[in-house]
Design a protein around this motif. Structure first.
Motif, PDB file in Angstrom:
ATOM      1  N   UNK A  49       6.755   9.571 -10.586  1.00 10.59           N
ATOM      2  CA  UNK A  49       7.425   9.845  -9.313  1.00 10.59           C
ATOM      3  C   UNK A  49       6.326   9.934  -8.267  1.00 10.59           C
ATOM      4  N   UNK A  50       6.004   8.781  -7.694  1.00 14.02           N
ATOM      5  CA  UNK A  50       4.863   8.726  -6.781  1.00 14.02           C
ATOM      6  C   UNK A  50       5.059   9.606  -5.554  1.00 14.02           C
ATOM      7  N   UNK A  51       6.295   9.880  -5.194  1.00 13.94           N
ATOM      8  CA  UNK A  51       6.545  10.709  -4.008  1.00 13.94           C
ATOM      9  C   UNK A  51       6.195  12.173  -4.244  1.00 13.94           C
ATOM     10  N   UNK A  52       6.091  12.585  -5.504  1.00 12.38           N
ATOM     11  CA  UNK A  52       5.803  13.988  -5.803  1.00 12.38           C
ATOM     12  C   UNK A  52       4.322  14.255  -6.041  1.00 12.38           C
ATOM     13  N   UNK A  53       3.486  13.216  -5.960  1.00 14.99           N
ATOM     14  CA  UNK A  53       2.047  13.391  -6.167  1.00 14.99           C
ATOM     15  C   UNK A  53       1.455  14.124  -4.968  1.00 14.99           C
ATOM     16  N   UNK A  54       0.706  15.190  -5.226  1.00 14.08           N
ATOM     17  CA  UNK A  54       0.131  15.970  -4.125  1.00 14.08           C
ATOM     18  C   UNK A  54      -1.361  16.230  -4.284  1.00 14.08           C
ATOM     19  N   UNK A  55      -1.989  15.631  -5.293  1.00  9.83           N
ATOM     20  CA  UNK A  55      -3.417  15.876  -5.497  1.00  9.83           C
ATOM     21  C   UNK A  55      -4.040  14.762  -6.317  1.00  9.83           C
ATOM     22  N   UNK A  56      -5.370  14.731  -6.281  1.00  9.21           N
ATOM     23  CA  UNK A  56      -6.143  13.820  -7.125  1.00  9.21           C
ATOM     24  C   UNK A  56      -6.608  14.601  -8.340  1.00  9.21           C
ATOM     25  N   UNK A  57      -6.256  14.129  -9.515  1.00  5.16           N
ATOM     26  CA  UNK A  57      -6.602  14.877 -10.729  1.00  5.16           C
ATOM     27  C   UNK A  57      -6.544  13.959 -11.938  1.00  5.16           C
ATOM     28  N   UNK A  58      -7.092  14.433 -13.042  1.00  5.05           N
ATOM     29  CA  UNK A  58      -7.055  13.703 -14.307  1.00  5.05           C
ATOM     30  C   UNK A  58      -6.689  14.674 -15.419  1.00  5.05           C
ATOM     31  N   UNK A  59      -5.907  14.199 -16.371  1.00  2.86           N
ATOM     32  CA  UNK A  59      -5.496  15.015 -17.508  1.00  2.86           C
ATOM     33  C   UNK A  59      -5.808  14.260 -18.796  1.00  2.86           C
ATOM     34  N   UNK A  60      -6.405  14.958 -19.740  1.00  2.00           N
ATOM     35  CA  UNK A  60      -6.778  14.355 -21.020  1.00  2.00           C
ATOM     36  C   UNK A  60      -5.607  14.449 -21.984  1.00  2.00           C
ATOM     37  N   UNK A  98       2.927   1.901  -5.755  1.00  2.00           N
ATOM     38  CA  UNK A  98       3.916   1.244  -4.893  1.00  2.00           C
ATOM     39  C   UNK A  98       3.409   1.077  -3.470  1.00  2.00           C
ATOM     40  N   UNK A  99       2.251   1.677  -3.161  1.00  6.21           N
ATOM     41  CA  UNK A  99       1.737   1.643  -1.789  1.00  6.21           C
ATOM     42  C   UNK A  99       0.920   0.392  -1.491  1.00  6.21           C
ATOM     43  N   UNK A 100       0.363  -0.221  -2.524  1.00  8.21           N
ATOM     44  CA  UNK A 100      -0.496  -1.385  -2.336  1.00  8.21           C
ATOM     45  C   UNK A 100      -1.966  -1.054  -2.158  1.00  8.21           C
ATOM     46  N   UNK A 101      -2.311   0.238  -2.080  1.00  7.99           N
ATOM     47  CA  UNK A 101      -3.703   0.612  -1.845  1.00  7.99           C
ATOM     48  C   UNK A 101      -4.590   0.276  -3.038  1.00  7.99           C
TER      49      UNK A 101
END
Length: 305
Positions: A49-60, A98-101
């Motif tokens: 759900x790309x609209x709910x992303x609010x941070x840059x992070x990584x999870x193992x 979905x943004x194209x960036x």
């Protein structure tokens, strides 16, 4: 879109993860990811759900490393962040965007990079570098603007800069948070908990983390600078107000004896001898002028004027 990591990123149409042993990069929309995620065999159930992303992070995860990017728009720092997700293992990385960036950043990598020792680690490093590629220039531009504001304040030609300073401070705060998240991401990659990366390539992530730490330091310094400029403006404002109050005090002090004279001779008592004296009027005028001149000379010597 699929790419193979060779001396450059090579676009490919017929990509088969199970057959092709070359490390890869894929850019998929969220709908394409839902349709094709089983083909990547990463052992994850990633509901995007790309609209709910609010941070840059990584999870193992057990067989993969997943995460998200939330990137400020460098053309408009006040605009909402651009978001996308990723998943990777030792065979390659998939961007869900979905943004194209992500595709734009990858095309910049293709345009500017050619590797003598291609690897997934080197691609990730160059991709991350593209995210912060313009940041040094942007921070230098903000620094110059703050210098100009400071000079204008000292010259007394600057209108109230509070709104602009608040905007810059807010943008710098968002940038600082962004850099802190990128530092955490770089450290998570450098930790290499799942041993997806070759040990002699881990240095790429360390280099990236060091560069982001420098940008974070510059951002913090600029944010402090905005506070100093605001305090400078308040100080200059107080100096102007003090000058006005000093001038008003001087004017009041000059006219106090004149007011006394006017009040004294305005009483019009019947037996005031000065009222019958022909030269009384010019004497009072001369006395008033003398009081004003003496007062001005005194205040000038005291540097109150």
């Amino acid at each position: 879109m699929y790419y193979l990591i060779k001396n450059i990123l090579e676009p490919t149409e017929n990509f088969d993860r199970k057959k092709d042993k070359t490390q890869f990069v894929a850019v998929l929309s969220s709908a394409e990811w839902i349709e094709n995620k089983d083909n990547f065999d990463m052992g994850i159930e990633m509901e995007i759900d790309l609209s709910s992303i609010d941070s840059t992070k990584a999870e193992v995860n057990y067989d993969s490393l997943t995460g998200t990017f939330s990137i400020p728009d460098r053309n408009n720092l006040s605009a909402p962040n651009i978001t996308f997700a990723f998943a990777l293992d030792e065979k390659g990385i998939v961007f869900i965007d979905d943004s194209g960036l992500a595709d734009i950043l990858i095309r910049d990598v293709i345009r500017t990079k050619k590797w003598s020792k291609p690897s997934l680690e080197r691609f990730i490093y160059d991709f991350l570098e593209q995210i912060i590629d313009r940041d040094q220039v942007i921070l230098e531009k903000i620094d110059r603007e703050l210098d100009e504001l400071e000079s204008s304040i000292l010259k007394g030609t600057q209108d109230d800069p509070s709104w602009r300073l608040s905007e810059i401070r807010s943008n710098l705060r968002d940038a600082r948070v962004h850099y802190e998240q990128l530092i955490d991401l770089g450290q998570e990659l450098e930790e290499n908990e799942n041993n997806f990366f070759k040990k002699d390539h881990i240095r790429y992530f360390h280099l990236f983390t060091q560069r982001v730490e420098r940008l974070h330091g510059i951002t913090s310094a600029l944010r402090d600078y905005t506070v100093q400029i605001r305090e400078l403006y308040q100080s200059e404002l107080e100096v102007k107000q003090n000058r006005i109050m000093t001038l008003l005090t001087v004017i009041t002090s000059i006219f106090m004896p004149l007011t006394l004279i006017a009040g004294w001779y305005g009483m019009n008592f019947k037996f005031m001898p000065e009222l019958e004296f022909r030269a009384a009027y010019p004497v009072i005028i001369a006395l008033s002028i003398l009081i004003v001149v003496v007062s001005l000379i005194y205040f000038k010597k005291k540097k109150w004027l």
